[in-house]
Design a protein around this motif. Structure first.
Motif, mmCIF file in Angstrom:
data_model
loop_
_atom_site.group_PDB
_atom_site.id
_atom_site.type_symbol
_atom_site.label_atom_id
_atom_site.label_comp_id
_atom_site.label_asym_id
_atom_site.label_seq_id
_atom_site.Cartn_x
_atom_site.Cartn_y
_atom_site.Cartn_z
ATOM 1 N N GLY A 1 -25.382 34.099 -7.416
ATOM 2 C CA GLY A 1 -24.165 34.574 -8.082
ATOM 3 C C GLY A 1 -24.164 36.084 -8.280
ATOM 4 N N ASN A 2 -25.299 36.629 -8.685
ATOM 5 C CA ASN A 2 -25.415 38.076 -8.887
ATOM 6 C C ASN A 2 -25.322 38.843 -7.572
ATOM 7 O OD1 ASN A 2 -25.678 37.770 -11.638
ATOM 8 N ND2 ASN A 2 -27.905 37.880 -11.615
ATOM 9 N N GLN B 1 -31.614 26.909 -11.678
ATOM 10 C CA GLN B 1 -30.760 27.828 -12.435
ATOM 11 C C GLN B 1 -31.049 29.277 -12.056
ATOM 12 O OE1 GLN B 1 -31.679 26.498 -16.372
ATOM 13 N NE2 GLN B 1 -29.990 25.030 -16.392
ATOM 14 N N LYS B 2 -32.295 29.590 -11.829
ATOM 15 C CA LYS B 2 -32.659 30.946 -11.404
ATOM 16 C C LYS B 2 -32.076 31.240 -10.020
ATOM 17 C CE LYS B 2 -36.656 33.908 -10.608
ATOM 18 N NZ LYS B 2 -38.130 33.961 -10.548
ATOM 19 N N GLU C 1 -29.381 29.820 -8.672
ATOM 20 C CA GLU C 1 -27.929 29.959 -8.818
ATOM 21 C C GLU C 1 -27.569 31.341 -9.352
ATOM 22 O OE1 GLU C 1 -26.151 25.585 -9.787
ATOM 23 O OE2 GLU C 1 -27.347 26.521 -11.360
ATOM 24 N N LYS C 2 -28.315 31.807 -10.333
ATOM 25 C CA LYS C 2 -28.054 33.128 -10.904
ATOM 26 C C LYS C 2 -28.292 34.226 -9.869
ATOM 27 C CE LYS C 2 -29.083 35.966 -14.902
ATOM 28 N NZ LYS C 2 -29.817 36.074 -16.157
ATOM 29 N N LEU C 3 -29.368 34.106 -9.108
ATOM 30 C CA LEU C 3 -29.689 35.069 -8.057
ATOM 31 C C LEU C 3 -28.556 35.152 -7.035
ATOM 32 C CD1 LEU C 3 -31.819 36.883 -6.567
ATOM 33 C CD2 LEU C 3 -32.574 34.783 -5.457
#
Length: 72
Positions: A60-61, A53-54, A56-58
């Motif tokens: 995506g951001n 999840q981290k 994916e967030k990285l």
């Protein structure tokens, strides 16, 4: 730790994503998605362990579009 994958739609995106993940401490391998995973055309998988999840967030951001993810 369990392996996971993140799917992207092009080799260029996969290379950018791999570089970003490695820079942030992930050990990443990359391979072309098999036909069963790439119904919408070609795709590439980034395979790693750690906090998916981290990651994916990285990505995506950073403006990297993901087309899927799951456990490897």
């Amino acid at each position: 730790m369990e392996k996971w994958y993140i799917k992207v739609n092009s080799i260029t995106t996969a290379l950018r994503a791999k570089e970003l993940l490695i820079y942030n401490g992930y050990r990443v391998s990359m391979k072309r998605a098999e036909k069963a995973l790439s119904e919408d055309g070609c795709g590439y998988l980034l395979i790693s362990t750690g906090d998916m999840q981290k990651a994916e967030k990285l990505l995506g951001n950073s403006g990297i579009k993901l087309t899927g993810s799951g456990k490897a």
